[in-house]
Every structure is written in structure tokens, then in C-alpha cells.
Design an enzyme around this catalytic site. Structure first.
Site, mmCIF file in Angstrom:
data_model
loop_
_atom_site.group_PDB
_atom_site.id
_atom_site.type_symbol
_atom_site.label_atom_id
_atom_site.label_comp_id
_atom_site.label_asym_id
_atom_site.label_seq_id
_atom_site.Cartn_x
_atom_site.Cartn_y
_atom_site.Cartn_z
ATOM 1 N N GLN A 41 0.858 -1.407 -0.120
ATOM 2 C CA GLN A 41 0.160 0.028 -0.028
ATOM 3 C C GLN A 41 0.591 1.322 0.004
ATOM 4 O OE1 GLN A 41 -2.742 -1.792 3.381
ATOM 5 N NE2 GLN A 41 -3.876 -0.160 2.287
ATOM 6 N N ARG A 98 4.089 0.196 13.002
ATOM 7 C CA ARG A 98 3.782 -1.048 12.387
ATOM 8 C C ARG A 98 4.011 -1.002 10.926
ATOM 9 N NH1 ARG A 98 -2.074 -4.121 11.206
ATOM 10 N NH2 ARG A 98 -1.256 -5.959 10.193
ATOM 11 N N HIS A 143 0.972 -9.296 4.656
ATOM 12 C CA HIS A 143 -0.045 -8.472 4.638
ATOM 13 C C HIS A 143 -0.789 -8.656 3.267
ATOM 14 C CE1 HIS A 143 -1.924 -4.700 6.659
ATOM 15 N NE2 HIS A 143 -2.665 -4.915 5.676
ATOM 16 N N ASN A 187 -1.724 -10.744 8.307
ATOM 17 C CA ASN A 187 -2.748 -9.754 8.550
ATOM 18 C C ASN A 187 -4.096 -10.329 8.140
ATOM 19 O OD1 ASN A 187 -3.545 -6.983 9.101
ATOM 20 N ND2 ASN A 187 -4.244 -7.074 7.198
ATOM 21 N N GLU A 188 -4.920 -10.339 8.895
ATOM 22 C CA GLU A 188 -6.534 -10.436 8.584
ATOM 23 C C GLU A 188 -6.691 -11.637 7.707
ATOM 24 O OE1 GLU A 188 -8.117 -6.776 7.012
ATOM 25 O OE2 GLU A 188 -7.931 -5.894 8.727
ATOM 26 N N ASN A 330 -7.603 -5.840 14.583
ATOM 27 C CA ASN A 330 -8.120 -4.679 13.604
ATOM 28 C C ASN A 330 -9.714 -4.545 13.694
ATOM 29 O OD1 ASN A 330 -5.378 -5.107 12.736
ATOM 30 N ND2 ASN A 330 -5.833 -5.746 11.019
ATOM 31 N N TYR A 332 -12.760 -1.807 12.650
ATOM 32 C CA TYR A 332 -13.473 -0.718 11.967
ATOM 33 C C TYR A 332 -14.644 -0.401 12.017
ATOM 34 C CZ TYR A 332 -8.878 -0.413 9.444
ATOM 35 O OH TYR A 332 -7.580 -0.350 9.162
ATOM 36 N N GLU A 398 -5.095 -1.928 14.089
ATOM 37 C CA GLU A 398 -5.583 -1.231 13.148
ATOM 38 C C GLU A 398 -6.776 -0.622 13.538
ATOM 39 O OE1 GLU A 398 -5.974 -2.346 8.852
ATOM 40 O OE2 GLU A 398 -4.071 -3.435 9.037
ATOM 41 N N TRP A 442 -4.933 3.597 11.734
ATOM 42 C CA TRP A 442 -4.821 3.275 10.232
ATOM 43 C C TRP A 442 -5.232 4.278 9.678
ATOM 44 C CZ3 TRP A 442 -2.259 -0.290 7.488
ATOM 45 C CH2 TRP A 442 -2.422 -0.244 6.001
ATOM 46 N N GLU A 449 -5.619 1.935 -1.133
ATOM 47 C CA GLU A 449 -6.667 1.299 -0.362
ATOM 48 C C GLU A 449 -7.056 0.070 -1.114
ATOM 49 O OE1 GLU A 449 -7.120 0.977 2.691
ATOM 50 O OE2 GLU A 449 -6.160 2.584 3.304
ATOM 51 N N TRP A 450 -6.352 -0.838 -1.600
ATOM 52 C CA TRP A 450 -6.786 -2.226 -2.354
ATOM 53 C C TRP A 450 -7.758 -1.778 -3.224
ATOM 54 C CZ3 TRP A 450 -2.929 -4.843 -0.708
ATOM 55 C CH2 TRP A 450 -2.588 -4.721 0.729
#
Length: 496
Positions: A41, A98, A143, A187-188, A330, A332, A398, A442, A449-450
Site C-alpha cells: 500500500q 507497524r 499483509h 494480517n487479517e 483490527n 473498523y 488497526e 490506520w 486502499e486495495w
């Protein structure tokens, strides 16, 4: 009314719903104040200095996969502008940072048969610069950006990935572990498995509903556990670090609290989202019972000879249980959950769950459509983790607030978000007794952003992607966060 005096400034009209009097609204001594990024990213430099392609390089170079066909080829150019990132970190006063390693920058083919010395030198420099400036690195090994060379051999669907990931982890521990003391393996994994193999909107872009998602998750859990044991047996005594993995989760509540169907659906939602990975690692070495029984029952009715959810052997359960030194979360957003009856002919992760998470219309959605802003949901989720995962030490690795870019530097909504969120964490610590050790915003920078490309901004620093020098400028929220960090929270001053 309460006012919060911070370095001579007053933040007014902030409601802190503490029961009783908190004499000092501050975080524990040594609390980790951080911000987070991920290699794909921010780094750019996708094909320079010996780096091999990752699955995200391959995916974004296909038409129609990403918003406006944008890519991370340049991203924030952190590979060339690390000094600028370091300036941002110092401006915020972070104690922790991180980052993730690009696996294919270190090992272009994914294995130690070919070590990219320039990649090693880059991360050596980043780590050394952080430590010189008294900033503790937290490093994620993977990630989302699996080397394409490994995907060509089956990627996370291939059980051989367990040993391959372990070898990569041992290479990183051996090379950088004398200085890195906080590690995250993955990650996730929930996102990687679901979006990459179930919905196909992340690489490798497969749509194999109700099948590969479970095999991928299975292999990821075993990969993490094996890497943890390698650290534990080979490196821990000398390096004295900690290893975990970053799990994402919503907070969920029944849409209709009086409906048993919605209550049961909410239990399934939390089991399929958080428990899928947390239960094996933090509880008993196996998947949540409700997840196993739900998938098994539906698999049998669909004509499968066994459950579509793989089983762990007893030996594997013993290896997996307890294979984390802290809980990395994480968070959100939150959801209200309804029971969703699923016809048997519909085979997928969502239909197995028989639960639908929806946004309460009273919750603000200022940026990306899936992210309703619900700071109090984090407090409830922290308490849930405390109760269901054996009261672990928790790092919030995050948490952020999205705006559609380019965003104004006067991001007042995001300022309020950080105040409210950090107050909810204070309540979790002081009232609920949750052992929260740190918070990572974050993100440090606006970045790629993906699937949303550069259309969504989470940064504490604005990045001008149209300028070839990629200048970084602190948002108002960055100043707000820096002020809170400098006070280790909020100075509580009662006004009569």
C-alpha cells in the site's frame, strides 16, 4: 460538563460516559502509541532492485479489477522516500510503528533459495532508523501480498505453504529478530480467504464459494502456528520477542434483541468472523463448535461425504492452541445482525453462516460505504475478547476513519473520531478491566486502499499522488492524535 485540557488547548463537548470519577483519563504507563502501514500500500518500487512480483502486482495489472485500474506500482513511494515517512512518524511522536515486509522483495521466488540483498538492506535501514529514533517496530510478515511465484504453485490452497511460510518466517526471525521484538505472522486471514477465494475481489481472484475459503483459512492457521513454534523453540530465548497474528472483526448485536433467531444469528456471525481464527489459537485449538456444526449439517444435506470445513488432527490442535503471545485486533465497524435463512442449494460462506450483518441507519458513514463509524463497538468487542479468549493482552493494530479523497486537511470528523474511539478504549481499560497494551491508527499515510485504489483516504498525513515527489502534509487529525499521544491520553479537568 467536562473539558479536556491538552497542551493548553481545550476540546469541548466531548462526552466521556465513565461511571464514577476517573481522576486521570490517561492510558497505562508504557502504552504503545502507533500508526500502521502495509508494504504494497505504501512502498511502490514494485519491480526495482530485484523485487519479485506479488499477487497484488499481478492482480492490479489486470483491467477492471481496481477502481479506475489504479495500481500500487508507485503507491506513496515509501521505498524511495523512507526518510519522509520517518519525519511523519517523528512529528506524531509515535512510540511504535507497524509495517509489513514485502515477502517478494526479500525472497523474489518466495523461498530462501534466492535472497534479495537489496530488499534486506532496505528493511535493515527502516528498522535501524526507527530504533535510532526510539520507535519500536512491529513487523507483519505477510499483509496480503503473497509472492506470485508461490501462487503459481497453488498459494494458500496448497498445504505445502505451511512449511514454505515457516521457512520464510525463520529467515525473517534470523535476519531481523535481533532488533524486531513484536511480530505478526499474518494480517487479517479472514479477509484474505474470503475476498481472495470466495468473492474473488482480492487476488488471486477466485470464486469457489463454500470450499476454498475454508481450506485457505485452515492452511493459514497452521502456517501461523508452525511459525510461532519455530520462534518459540529456536529464537525466543535469545531474542525475547513476541509473536501473534492480526485478526479483524466487527462488533455485532442482534437486529431485534427480542428475536431468538437474531440472537442465534449474531452468535454465528461472531463465530464465523472472529472465532474462526481466534478460537483455535486462543481457546482450544479447534474451530468454534457452532461453526463446525453449522457447516457439517449443511454439507451433509448437500450430499458431501464430510464437512466442507477441514478438521484439525489432535496433534494439530495441540500445536495451534496457545500459539500467540498477545491478541492483535483490527477493528473498523459494527453490524446489526439478522437471521438469514439460506436455501440448501446455495453453497457459500455467507449461506453457511445464515446471518446478515447490516448497518444501523443512525450510524454515520462518512467515507467508504462498508465502514459505519461506531466507536462504542470497539469497547464492546474488547470486552468480548477478554471474556471469550482467556483475557489476553491486546494491541489494537488497526483502526481508522475513511474519507473519500482528495480529503480536506481540516478533517474535523476524523478528529472527533479519534477522541471518541480513544475514550472508549480508556473505558475498556479502566472500567471493564481489558488489558489493552497499545493502539495503532490506520494509517500513517493516505495510500493505495486495495480495491478502492486511491479514492479512499485513511491517513494521518495527506499524500499528493499527482505530484511526482509525493509530498506528505499532516491532517488536522494528525495534530489531534499527536497531542493525545503527548499527554498519554486526556487530562481530565472538571469545570464548575
Amino acid at each position: 460538563m467536562l473539558l479536556f485540557e491538552i497542551k493548553g488547548c481545550f476540546v469541548t463537548d466531548v462526552n466521556m460516559p465513565f461511571s464514577g470519577e476517573l481522576k486521570n483519563a490517561t492510558f497505562p504507563e508504557g502504552f504503545a502509541w502507533g500508526a500502521a502501514t502495509a508494504a504494497y500500500q505504501v512502498e511502490g518500487g514494485w519491480n526495482v532492485d530485484g523485487k519479485g512480483p506479488s499477487i497484488w502486482d499481478t492482480f492490479t495489472h489486470q483491467k477492471g479489477k481496481i477502481f479506475q485500474d489504479q495500481t500500487g506500482d508507485r503507491a506513496c513511494n515509501s521505498y524511495g522516500l523512507w526518510e519522509e515517512d520517518l519525519k511523519c512518524i517523528k512529528q506524531l511522536g509515535l512510540s511504535h510503528y507497524r509495517l509489513s515486509f514485502s515477502w517478494s522483495r526479500l525472497l523474489p521466488e518466495g523461498t530462501a533459495c534466492n535472497i534479495n540483498k537489496k530488499g534486506v538492506a532496505y528493511y535493515d535501514r527502516v528498522i535501524n532508523d526507527l530504533l535510532t529514533n526510539k520507535v519500536t517496530p512491529m513487523v507483519t510478515l505477510n499483509h496480503f501480498d503473497l509472492p506470485q511465484a508461490l501462487e503459481d504453485k497453488g498459494g494458500w490452497k496448497n498445504e505445502q505453504i505451511v512449511d514454505i511460510f515457516d521457512e520464510y518466517a525463520k529467515f525473517c526471525f534470523q535476519t531481523f529478530g535481533d532488533r524486531v521484538k513484536l511480530w505478526l505472522t499474518l494480517n487479517e486471514p479472514h479477509v484474505s480467504a474470503n475476498l481472495g477465494y470466495e468473492e474473488g475481489i482480492f487476488p488471486p481472484g477466485l470464486k469457489e464459494p463454500g470450499m476454498s475459503v475454508y481450506q485457505v483459512g485452515h492452511n493459514m492457521i497452521k502456517s501461523h502456528a508452525k511459525a510461532w513454534h519455530s520462534y518459540n523453540t529456536i529464537f525466543r530465548q535469545e531474542q525475547k520477542g513476541l509473536v501473534s497474528l492480526a485478526l479483524n472483526s466487527d462488533w455485532a448485536e442482534p437486529f431485534d434483541p427480542s428475536s431468538q433467531d437474531d440472537i442465534d444469528a449474531t452468535d454465528r456471525y461472531m463465530a464465523f468472523m472472529l472465532g474462526w481464527f481466534a478460537n483455535p489459537i486462543f481457546v482450544d485449538g479447534d474451530y468454534p463448535a457452532i461453526m463446525k456444526s453449522q457447516i457439517k449439517a449443511r454439507s451433509e444435506k448437500q450430499g458431501f461425504v464430510s464437512s466442507r470445513l477441514p478438521e484439525f488432527t489432535k496433534e494439530e490442535q495441540n500445536m495451534i492452541k496457545g500459539s500467540a503471545d498477545f491478541f492483535a485486533l483490527n477493528y473498523y465497524t459494527s453490524r446489526k445482525v439478522k437471521y438469514s435463512k439460506s436455501p440448501l442449494e446455495m453453497q457459500s460462506f455467507k449461506t453457511d453462516m445464515e446471518a446478515e450483518g447490516i448497518i444501523d441507519p443512525s450510524w454515520p458513514v462518512p467515507g467508504v460505504a462498508w465502514l459505519a463509524v461506531v466507536p462504542w463497538g470497539l469497547r464492546k468487542l474488547l470486552e468480548y475478547i477478554k471474556k471469550t479468549c482467556n483475557d489476553p493482552e491486546i494491541y489494537i493494530t488497526e483502526n481508522g476513519f475513511s474519507l473519500m479523497g482528495p480529503a480536506s486537511l481540516e478533517d474535523n470528523q476524523r478528529c472527533q473520531f479519534y477522541r471518541e474511539t480513544l475514550q472508549e478504549i480508556l473505558i475498556a481499560i479502566h472500567q471493564d478491566g481489558v488489558d489493552v497494551r497499545g493502539y495503532f491508527a490506520w494509517s500513517l499515510l493516505d495510500n493505495f486502499e486495495w480495491a478502492c485504489g486511491y479514492s479512499v483516504r485513511f491517513g494521518l498525513f495527506q499524500v499528493d499522488f499527482e505530484n511526482p515527489e509525493f509530498p506528505r502534509t499532516m491532517y488536522k487529525s494528525g495534530k489531534e492524535y499527536a497531542t493525545i499521544i503527548s499527554c498519554n491520553g486526556f487530562i481530565n479537568k472538571k469545570v464548575t
